[in-house]
Write a protein that holds these residues in place. Sequence first.
Motif, PDB file in Angstrom:
ATOM      1  N   ILE A 105       0.830  -1.204   0.000  1.00 54.56           N
ATOM      2  CA  ILE A 105       0.000   0.000   0.000  1.00 54.56           C
ATOM      3  C   ILE A 105       0.864   1.253   0.000  1.00 54.56           C
ATOM      4  CG2 ILE A 105      -0.183   0.218   2.521  1.00 54.56           C
ATOM      5  CD1 ILE A 105      -3.101   1.017   2.145  1.00 54.56           C
ATOM      6  N   MET A 106       2.095   1.142   0.496  1.00 54.09           N
ATOM      7  CA  MET A 106       2.965   2.314   0.577  1.00 54.09           C
ATOM      8  C   MET A 106       3.384   2.823  -0.809  1.00 54.09           C
ATOM      9  SD  MET A 106       6.087   0.200   2.317  1.00 54.09           S
ATOM     10  CE  MET A 106       7.296   1.492   2.422  1.00 54.09           C
ATOM     11  N   PHE A 107       3.267   1.985  -1.834  1.00 52.32           N
ATOM     12  CA  PHE A 107       3.610   2.435  -3.182  1.00 52.32           C
ATOM     13  C   PHE A 107       2.522   3.331  -3.787  1.00 52.32           C
ATOM     14  CE2 PHE A 107       6.051  -1.640  -3.010  1.00 52.32           C
ATOM     15  CZ  PHE A 107       7.315  -1.062  -3.028  1.00 52.32           C
ATOM     16  N   GLU A 108       1.382   3.422  -3.111  1.00 50.86           N
ATOM     17  CA  GLU A 108       0.307   4.271  -3.638  1.00 50.86           C
ATOM     18  C   GLU A 108       0.681   5.752  -3.606  1.00 50.86           C
ATOM     19  OE1 GLU A 108      -3.269   1.162  -2.435  1.00 50.86           O
ATOM     20  OE2 GLU A 108      -3.092   3.057  -1.355  1.00 50.86           O
ATOM     21  N   PHE A 109       1.608   6.132  -2.737  1.00 48.34           N
ATOM     22  CA  PHE A 109       2.108   7.512  -2.769  1.00 48.34           C
ATOM     23  C   PHE A 109       2.742   7.813  -4.121  1.00 48.34           C
ATOM     24  CE2 PHE A 109       2.551   6.423   1.849  1.00 48.34           C
ATOM     25  CZ  PHE A 109       1.636   7.331   2.340  1.00 48.34           C
ATOM     26  N   LEU A 110       3.420   6.817  -4.682  1.00 49.61           N
ATOM     27  CA  LEU A 110       4.076   7.015  -5.979  1.00 49.61           C
ATOM     28  C   LEU A 110       3.060   7.208  -7.090  1.00 49.61           C
ATOM     29  CD1 LEU A 110       6.869   4.277  -5.699  1.00 49.61           C
ATOM     30  CD2 LEU A 110       7.058   6.736  -5.222  1.00 49.61           C
ATOM     31  N   LEU A 111       1.914   6.541  -6.972  1.00 46.03           N
ATOM     32  CA  LEU A 111       0.857   6.742  -7.968  1.00 46.03           C
ATOM     33  C   LEU A 111       0.406   8.199  -7.952  1.00 46.03           C
ATOM     34  CD1 LEU A 111      -1.315   3.523  -7.377  1.00 46.03           C
ATOM     35  CD2 LEU A 111       0.406   3.920  -9.161  1.00 46.03           C
ATOM     36  N   GLY A 112       0.286   8.775  -6.741  1.00 48.94           N
ATOM     37  CA  GLY A 112      -0.088  10.181  -6.638  1.00 48.94           C
ATOM     38  C   GLY A 112       0.962  11.092  -7.237  1.00 48.94           C
TER      39      GLY A 112
END
Length: 351
Positions: free
Chosen positions: A188-195
């Motif tokens: 879930i921490m990779f979702e920052f990269l999507l932003g």
Amino acid sequence: MLISLQALRALAAWMVVCHHFMQIFFDFHPTGPIGQFFTDRGAVGVDIFFVISGLVIYLSTLDKEIPGGQFLLNRVIRIVPAYWLYSLLMGLMLVCLGPWMPHSAVALPHFILSLLFIPSENPGGYGLYPTLNVGWTLNYEMLFYLLFSLVFTLPQRHRPLVLAAALFAINEVLGRYGVVSRFYQNNIMFEFLLGIGIGMLYRRGWIAQAFWLPIATIIASAVGIYHLTASDRLLNWGIPSAFIVLACVSLEPYFKGSRILKTLGDCSYSVYLVHVLVLYTGWLIGQHWQLNPYAVFAVCVPTIAAISWGSYVWIEKRLYRRMKDWADRRLLGGTGQAVANGRLQSTRQNY
């Protein structure tokens, strides 16, 4: 901030509220299709939050001369006071009412680790959750802010790549081999990269304003989330959440200028922090007086909204400004650097 994102932040926060209503009042045993939806999918509000966080942090620091330490201090001042206050209130509630609250316990060492954003096993025995259990997401947020502050020393064009590499190393190497807590093995921490990726598209002007295509994208993404589980959080919920955020950015002209949506978005962080306290209080009262859960929830909703608005105005806004002014004076040497102080003042609304 874009008003469309403010509206989406508010929606995400209230989805989490409904999710925890089903947890606290029904132990995730829903009585109908709406209850089933919020039980199974209400937690996706967190994924939306993470994508928005990556987007906002990227855009708010773009082309600005902000030292990494100053950025991190800004985020700490913004996040910590409200979190510590509601963590303390939750701790007091557990001390006073713990015997009547299922799966809830408090211990001083765990409480201190919670305040420091260090993941540890909850004394209630239900996982790596802090005293204020919704604070688990802030452990990821603070890690993201820390890493983001470190890449400020690099050229701007290299920062997203280095940040991605750092997150990958923590998730796939340090977490896997026990160097850091297993808590950080969640993708879930990779979702920052999507932003951040959406922010890069927005900066280049590649997100066109439209209506029907974004609406179709939101519907398709929502359908995907509805039919997929959180077994692979990034793939099944993170990517659809990113498409929803992208679509909302494209719909910005239809949201622009709405003060109500801006206010709802402003209050979303406090809604996220305070709602568990209000729901537990409502549940205890409902249990004692044998009240209908939905009637109790109908009272909890405006109570959460009112407390959150007050929390935003007095803690997130006024206290933040005072602490920020004090920190600026300390770091910048008071009046001796008025020009630099003015420059930081101009970016304050972004933090």
